[in-house]
Design a protein around this motif. Structure first.
Motif, PDB file in Angstrom:
ATOM      1  N   TYR A   5       1.966   1.638  -3.534  1.00  0.00           N
ATOM      2  CA  TYR A   5       0.792   2.062  -4.310  1.00  0.00           C
ATOM      3  C   TYR A   5       0.549   3.563  -4.156  1.00  0.00           C
ATOM      4  N   LEU A  43       0.819  -1.214   0.000  1.00  0.00           N
ATOM      5  CA  LEU A  43       0.000   0.000   0.000  1.00  0.00           C
ATOM      6  C   LEU A  43       0.853   1.264   0.000  1.00  0.00           C
ATOM      7  N   VAL A  82      -6.028  -4.442   1.604  1.00  0.00           N
ATOM      8  CA  VAL A  82      -5.875  -4.021   0.212  1.00  0.00           C
ATOM      9  C   VAL A  82      -6.885  -4.767  -0.658  1.00  0.00           C
ATOM     10  N   SER A  93     -11.052   0.427   3.245  1.00  0.00           N
ATOM     11  CA  SER A  93     -10.369  -0.070   2.051  1.00  0.00           C
ATOM     12  C   SER A  93     -11.343  -0.199   0.886  1.00  0.00           C
ATOM     13  N   GLY A 117      -6.802   0.664  -0.687  1.00  0.00           N
ATOM     14  CA  GLY A 117      -6.688   0.002   0.605  1.00  0.00           C
ATOM     15  C   GLY A 117      -6.548   1.015   1.727  1.00  0.00           C
TER      16      GLY A 117
END
Length: 428
Positions: free
Chosen positions: A183, A180, A421, A297, A269
């Motif tokens: 990301y 995450l 996630v 999330s 997430g």
């Protein structure tokens, strides 16, 4: 660094795995499909009078190691966590169609690779040398092997990463959190590409604390493949494991530009903490924070709970398993009439601690990509509190082939920290 990309879609273009039941994606997928356990009896634990004398140790070979390290790097090297992380990262990088050991620095690529500890065996050796007043015999690579960020430093050099390079550490949440974090880094436009994941070493100096807490299963030392029993009424505690999982995350634009293979998409997430309040402690999650993490999330991913096809749970084979399933039901708004598939990858690999989220995320993504649900072995005697929420057929005992569109994965770690996630099968 190139032109900043804002709010891009983020995809997975490469994966790698080192697990107790398989090294590399191909062997790992075969083990998942066939319900092959990586848990074995470990004589060293028996000799040290551990209660739990079984565990999951990845069966790596010298060939795996030599593909990732130079002879100079391997001199006096004794840090399994770094080795596992490097092997997984190397596979992910190659799997994404990228070549390691590039000559030129890549400012658009970064690394966030987590761990809980580093080089405990090496540290033990070093302590003995220092206490024996033989400090000059420590060697020049003790520091890089025993510092937490050693794994991300090795990986960054392997792929010539010139963006952010760091190591996160949040107990069992580490791997899911790392994905995450990568990301978000890409989503914000700070990088085009991030190699993310987590690793965990093995051995009595790491596993001893859990044995002392009596949270490990000591009832199946003579039947190791039956020892890891998430979701089961006869679950006897966690079984320790080790390994690593790695991902290449990219902005969709960057992946398409270079014709990268796209495995899945990260929809979003959340990461949160229960603050060790409301029932949460250093070793147990705050149930309301768990539900909030799952709900948030979904919001961050722009989907509803009814759209989830597969839950890959944290599910440690402790007394907390029924509470976790109840939280999933409440947060997703699902009940026995419409519950999604639910699985515990730990039944096959044990609890890989700081590497668990990453290893289990590889399992989740493989199933999205390849269209199957792996069995949760040793849960034939489904816990009655779990059976109230989940139909027996939604926790398969054998692999089933089924197209999955969206999967959700969560990890809940010591310190009352959570990460969740949502992944989607890639649609252009």
């Amino acid at each position: 660094m190139g032109e900043r990309i804002s709010n891009s879609r983020v995809v997975i273009s490469g994966m790698g795995v080192v697990a107790p039941n398989g090294i590399g994606l191909s062997d790992f997928e075969k083990a998942l499909r066939n319900g092959i356990s990586g848990i074995e009896f470990i004589p060293r634990l028996a000799a040290l009078n551990f209660g739990c004398q079984v565990g999951g140790i990845p069966p790596i070979t010298q060939e795996h190691i030599d593909a990732c390290f130079s002879p100079l790097q391997l001199r006096n090297f004794n840090s399994d966590g770094i080795i596992y992380g490097m092997i997984a990262a190397h596979e992910a990088w190659r799997n994404a169609g990228l070549e390691p050991e590039a000559e030129s620095l890549d400012p658009d690529t970064g690394v966030i690779f987590g761990t809980g500890t580093s080089g405990i065996e090496k540290l033990n050796e070093s302590i003995k040398l220092v206490d024996a007043q033989k400090v000059r015999r420590l060697g020049s690579n003790v520091v890089i092997q025993t510092m937490a960020s050693g794994v991300s430093a090795f990986i960054a050099g392997h792929i010539a990463a010139g963006n952010q390079v760091s190591t996160n550490s949040s107990a069992c949440t580490t791997g899911t959190e790392a994905l995450l974090m990568g990301y978000r880094h890409i989503k914000a436009g700070y990088a085009k590409r991030m190699l993310v994941g987590a690793t965990c070493e093995h051995g009595p100096y790491l596993w001893g604390g859990f044995d002392a807490m009596r949270v490990t299963n000591y009832r199946h030392n003579d039947k190791p493949e039956q020892a890891s029993r998430p979701l089961s009424e006869t679950a006897g505690g966690l079984v320790p494991g080790a390994g690593a999982g790695a991902f290449v995350l990219e902005s969709l634009e960057a992946a398409l530009e270079r014709g990268a293979p796209i495995i899945a998409e990260v929809l979003g997430g959340q990461i949160n903490s229960g603050g060790q309040r409301g029932g949460g402690t250093l070793t147990a999650p705050n149930p309301e924070a768990v539900k909030s993490c799952i709900k948030d999330s979904l919001v961050m991913s722009g989907i509803e709970g009814a759209q989830i096809d597969l839950i890959n749970g944290h599910l440690t084979a402790t007394v907390k398993d029924p509470d976790e399933v109840a939280a999933w039901a409440a947060a997703l708004g699902r009940d026995k009439s419409n519950f999604p598939y639910l699985q515990a990858t730990k039944s096959l690999v044990g609890h890989c601690l700081s590497g668990s989220g990453a290893v289990e995320l590889v399992a989740t993504t493989l199933q999205l990509q390849r269209g199957f649900v792996h069995p949760s072995i040793n849960s034939e005697d489904l816990h009655p509190q779990i059976a109230k929420w989940v139909p027996r057929e939604k926790i398969p005992q054998q692999a089933i082939d089924v197209q999955l569109d969206r999967a959700i994965k969560a990890s809940f770690g010591f310190g009352d920290v959570n990460a969740c996630v949502v992944l989607r099968r890639y649609n252009s």
